[in-house]
Enzyme design. Sequence first.
Site, short mmCIF file in Angstrom:
data_model
loop_
_atom_site.label_atom_id
_atom_site.label_comp_id
_atom_site.label_asym_id
_atom_site.label_seq_id
_atom_site.Cartn_x
_atom_site.Cartn_y
_atom_site.Cartn_z
CD GLU B 36 -2.40 -1.67 2.54
OE1 GLU B 36 -2.27 -0.92 3.52
OE2 GLU B 36 -2.93 -2.81 2.61
CD GLU B 67 -3.79 -5.11 5.09
OE1 GLU B 67 -4.96 -5.56 5.04
OE2 GLU B 67 -3.54 -3.88 5.16
CD GLN B 89 0.25 2.35 4.80
OE1 GLN B 89 -0.83 2.59 5.34
NE2 GLN B 89 0.51 2.73 3.56
CG PHE B 90 1.32 0.99 10.45
CD1 PHE B 90 2.11 1.66 11.39
CD2 PHE B 90 0.76 1.73 9.41
CE1 PHE B 90 2.35 3.03 11.27
CE2 PHE B 90 1.00 3.09 9.30
CZ PHE B 90 1.79 3.74 10.23
CB ALA B 91 3.60 -4.98 12.62
CG ASP B 92 -0.15 -2.05 14.59
OD1 ASP B 92 -0.34 -1.98 15.81
OD2 ASP B 92 0.88 -1.62 14.02
CE1 TYR B 93 -3.25 -0.35 10.39
CE2 TYR B 93 -2.31 0.28 8.29
CZ TYR B 93 -2.88 0.63 9.49
OH TYR B 93 -3.08 1.95 9.77
CB ILE B 94 0.58 -8.31 9.53
CG1 ILE B 94 1.31 -9.18 8.49
CG2 ILE B 94 0.50 -9.00 10.87
CD1 ILE B 94 2.79 -9.37 8.77
N PRO B 96 -5.06 -9.61 8.52
CG PRO B 96 -6.29 -7.82 7.66
CD PRO B 96 -5.11 -8.15 8.53
CG HIS B 136 -1.16 3.29 13.46
ND1 HIS B 136 -2.46 3.42 13.88
CD2 HIS B 136 -1.19 3.44 12.11
CE1 HIS B 136 -3.24 3.67 12.84
NE2 HIS B 136 -2.49 3.67 11.75
#
Lengths: 437, 344
Positions: B36, B67, B89-94, B96, B136
């Site tokens: 992204e 993701e 973009q952030f590990a927090d988004y991994i 999915p 984040h």
Amino acid sequence: MADRPASETPSYGNGGSNLPPLSLHVPEPRFRPGDPVDYTHLAIPPAGAQPRPDEACAASDTAPLCTDLIRVLDDSHQAVGPWDPKLDAETLRRMLRVMALTRAFDDRMYRGQRQGKTSFYMKCTGEEATSVASAFALADDDMVFPSYRQQGILIARGYPIVEMINQIYSNRADKLKGRQLPIMYSSREHSFFTISGNLATQYPQAAGWAMASAIRGDSRIASAWVGEGSSAEGDFHAAMTFATVYNAPVVFNIVNNQWAISSFSGFAGAERATFASRAVGYGMAGLRVDGNDPLAVYAAARWAANRARSNMGPTLIEHFTYRAEGHSTSDDPGQYRSAHERTEWPLGDPIMRLKRHLIARGEWSVEQHAAMDTELIEGVKAATKEAEKNGILGHGLHHPFHTMFEDVFEELPWHLQEQSEQAMRERRIKWPEWKES
Amino acid sequence: MSEGIAPVRRLNMIEAINDALDVMMDRDPDVVVFGEDVGFFGGVFRATAGLQKKYGTHRVFDTPINECGIIGAAVGMGAYGLRPVPEIQFADYIYPGLDQLVSEAARLRYRSAGEFIAPMTVRSPFGGGIFGGQTHSQSPEALFTHVAGLKTVIPATPYDAKGLLISAIEDNDPVIFFEPKRIYNGPFNGFYDQPVEPWARHEGSEVPEGYYSIPLGKARIARAGEALTVIAYGTMIHVAAAVCAEKGVDAEIIDLRSLVPLDIDTVQKSVEKTGKCLIVHEATRTCGFGAELSALVQERCFYHLEAPIERVTGFDTPYPHSLEWAYFPGPVRIGEALDRLLKA
């Protein structure tokens, strides 16, 4: 709340509002065990009536075909209409043979599971065309990303039956080293991607493979399969988005066989829309095809493959078919659906339909078919005997012990080396005479 | 130009990561970078700045916000023969994409008996200290170290970031490459009320031009010492070092660099020498990677231990926003643990 007796749990209701109370719809199939079956609601269109747009048409031109049903073989077994792929008799006889071999193989392996030779099996009875005819329409080096019921593709591509049985038996000759559940084949040589037991994960992978092929300027395309049930997974929508965003050369197949174990297609959304019509919202070409009509399946797959190969982008194909048997050896369909569904399925059986077409063309006979079936059954039997020399599940003829720890990583790290030594030690405690073969 | 005379520049961690990507894209046409906002814009942290312009949109491109699709497509690209380097973009988004990592990327080699592999490196900024709130700031490394078939790498300096990222990209197994975003621009030492010094004043910012690699599974002794052993990685290396310096503790600080594979030999030797062990990570405590480290040290060094192993970690809460510094395992928490160990 938790300690309140159930009888005192408030019903919530609509709080005295004058608005109508909301109600939840839980889909229910039309027929349950013992019910008579009436398929008049399916509205099967006549064969040959569906227009065939140019392979380079705008995706939106296919929208009407997403709610129609592409059919080629009519009630008198003739190939009719613009989707007739006009295949020569020799090709059709080969296709018939692969479908018949797939069925003979399924029958034998099912029996083998019941005899305790392996843990699990899944038949594709009634759905052979969705794999085999599609495989005939692709190039042999197009990468397929199958789900678990596409054994017909592997057989169509000439993968040795005995290797399939070695995998099913998880024996010492199993090329996958006894690591995978039976039928989760893999063959890079046959451009057949390793099957996952998790559902629909192969869909975005197929999109990625197709993107890579386009990045490289290759001419090979990808094709992926899911059942209608797993088309509900998020991965399906990820794949549809990626494929359309990058105009990836990929053909997506949804095998709508009406049942996902015991859940009918309504739990994947079939009460509201056809599965093919999902293509419309993505701006992808979509086709809905009679999945029990091998000529129609071939024609649709060929249309989509040609389109993808000429940089016109992805296509979603819904194969409308019926899962004639249980989901796997682990379920009894008699517990959740009417047995009449199979016998009265209005689109018939793909092998019978192709057989009758070839006979109607004067290119085949009942006698030839019977002789072929006998030959195929004997061939599968011989392959089974051959595979059994390498062992059946649980009879000790498995891959060497250490292989359990290999291929987790390219190189064995210290912690797996330690665990491997532990496993050997445990083995020797139980069987002091044991030696690693 | 040979490695020996490669000019050395002072780079911050973002520049070093960008340099590693540039080096690998130049060396290997199979390397593709996507995620992204990574294309034209060059990434929200600028890690991919300039790469699309240099290598074209077929090798550096933006993706849909999905993701699962990013990781799933990377698996397919790897199966094709490319060497994908997706950015989350952030590990927090991994999350999915977790199934594609855990059930697919990590298992391809095993389940296909080596026919298909997933030679991908998933880059993702992780960790807190930037007032990123709960979405984040997370440090989810232990979710990945728990999965058989994944490697997890975390650099603590620009020099290491470049060398480790190059190794990760060259590796034929899937690698989760977590970048401690709090130290992108300088070696933050945990004293949040003091200005952060820039990387230029830290020896770890000396980054040679061109290709060099640091093997995965080799820890770095960030500081040699005798009094006790500190095991840490990422941002916490600098925090632990500052606290030990402030308190005058002669600690041996081990920067793991990679959690899987783990350099257990370096850990064992150090603890056997010092007899005391402090494990520091920013992630939540329960079942954090510190628990594994603690178990390993206990198994291997029990008879050398002179005090109970100490763990300093984030608290078992979501990462808070306003109380960020109360959550962060900073100088006070580390200092208290050091005192306990030294008194023992």
